[in-house]
Design an enzyme around this catalytic site. Sequence first.
Site, PDB file in Angstrom:
ATOM      1  N   ARG A   1     -58.306  58.950  -9.796  1.00  0.00           N
ATOM      2  CA  ARG A   1     -59.469  58.465  -9.084  1.00  0.00           C
ATOM      3  C   ARG A   1     -59.892  57.144  -9.724  1.00  0.00           C
ATOM      4  NH1 ARG A   1     -60.715  64.063 -10.020  1.00  0.00           N
ATOM      5  NH2 ARG A   1     -60.828  65.262  -8.077  1.00  0.00           N
TER       6      ARG A   1
ATOM      7  N   LYS B   1     -63.895  65.186 -11.651  1.00  0.00           N
ATOM      8  CA  LYS B   1     -65.088  65.722 -11.018  1.00  0.00           C
ATOM      9  C   LYS B   1     -65.481  67.044 -11.664  1.00  0.00           C
ATOM     10  CE  LYS B   1     -64.854  63.681  -6.389  1.00  0.00           C
ATOM     11  NZ  LYS B   1     -64.791  63.960  -4.939  1.00  0.00           N
TER      12      LYS B   1
ATOM     13  N   HIS C   1     -58.394  54.797  -3.461  1.00  0.00           N
ATOM     14  CA  HIS C   1     -58.169  56.173  -3.023  1.00  0.00           C
ATOM     15  C   HIS C   1     -56.960  56.275  -2.102  1.00  0.00           C
ATOM     16  CE1 HIS C   1     -60.259  59.811  -4.085  1.00  0.00           C
ATOM     17  NE2 HIS C   1     -60.053  60.308  -2.890  1.00  0.00           N
TER      18      HIS C   1
ATOM     19  N   ARG D   1     -54.191  56.962  -4.338  1.00  0.00           N
ATOM     20  CA  ARG D   1     -54.239  58.373  -4.759  1.00  0.00           C
ATOM     21  C   ARG D   1     -53.654  59.261  -3.657  1.00  0.00           C
ATOM     22  NH1 ARG D   1     -56.925  62.265  -8.027  1.00  0.00           N
ATOM     23  NH2 ARG D   1     -58.051  63.876  -6.880  1.00  0.00           N
TER      24      ARG D   1
ATOM     25  N   HIS E   1     -57.803  68.966  -8.349  1.00  0.00           N
ATOM     26  CA  HIS E   1     -58.582  69.671  -7.331  1.00  0.00           C
ATOM     27  C   HIS E   1     -58.948  71.064  -7.826  1.00  0.00           C
ATOM     28  CE1 HIS E   1     -56.827  67.103  -3.802  1.00  0.00           C
ATOM     29  NE2 HIS E   1     -57.821  66.498  -4.413  1.00  0.00           N
TER      30      HIS E   1
ATOM     31  N   TYR F   1     -52.696  67.610   2.435  1.00  0.00           N
ATOM     32  CA  TYR F   1     -51.506  66.771   2.305  1.00  0.00           C
ATOM     33  C   TYR F   1     -50.283  67.416   2.950  1.00  0.00           C
ATOM     34  CZ  TYR F   1     -54.350  63.974  -0.780  1.00  0.00           C
ATOM     35  OH  TYR F   1     -55.357  63.177  -1.285  1.00  0.00           O
TER      36      TYR F   1
END
Length: 331
Positions: free
Chosen positions: A160, A191, A261, A264, A287, A296
């Site tokens: 990120r 995150k 992004h 990414r 994630h 994806y």
Amino acid sequence: MQAAPVASAAPADTALVAVYLQHVALEKRLAPRTVALYAHGLQRLLALGQTLAVPLCALQPQHIRRSVAQWHSQGGSSASIALGLSCWRGFFHWLAGQHRVQRNPVQGIRPPKAAQRLPKALPVDAAVQLAAFAGETSSTPWQEARAAALTELLYSSGLRVSELVGLDVQPTSESIGWLDLDDALAHVLGKGSKRRSVPLSRVAVERARQWLQLRATVPALERTSALLAGRNGTRLTAQAIWKQLRIRARQAGLPVPVHPHMLRHSFASHLLQSSGDLRAVQELLGHASIATTQIYTRLDFQHLAKVYDAAHPRARRKGGGADKKPAQDGD
């Protein structure tokens, strides 16, 4: 900035809406723009009551559901319908407080689900073209080395932009992320304050070493531990990286604007196409849920479908050629 209520609506309903708008403006102190959105949403509710010849206080959940379905069929977006329902729900909650209705007919009614937008990823050739770009001669050697390093880190490790910004040259007591070039790892804080270690490609390690060698020749950068810093010695911001990447993509001849992004997404999509290992991609991206990573797989299927349409002799032609047959039952 309040929109006028529907002129032909029942006077009692029009008056109720006017009082409610005064309530949210004066007592709840909502912003004028928000009050205007409420007024616009309540116009549709007044129109519904007028169409059904039913007072607003007598509207039932089936009336609201039918209206939502019609709204959606007319092209209303999930976001606009959700905003309208929120406005209606608040209005009926207020009516219940005024003892004008016994139940809120909007309670529990949800808008249609929004179509899941697929992330935008570059084709493999375009991503490699950008990562391998040699840079413009107008850039100083250290600026070019920095741009090459940050581009490679974004694409080959799927970082990120916030994780990239937080990287230090070496770990300190205040570091939230750093590079370990000997072990070819980037240690980042993602995150939810979750730490993870991401492997670096051979090229990413080379680009980082080249950047660090030239970084040492810029006196202003000796004062900061930040891996990516500007000529004044301050850490690069996410906005600065966005700008540099967009300029670099244009110089490299890519036909679309590129942002961090997107690289990414490209990392995840290309890795999944090659390996098929969804769980590994989840871990590398950081994630929390594999459901987030599963998007994806749809992107990968979209890529495969395009390849099939372009290459397979049995692929259905686009545009309705003479030999295009209508689909039969069971196809």
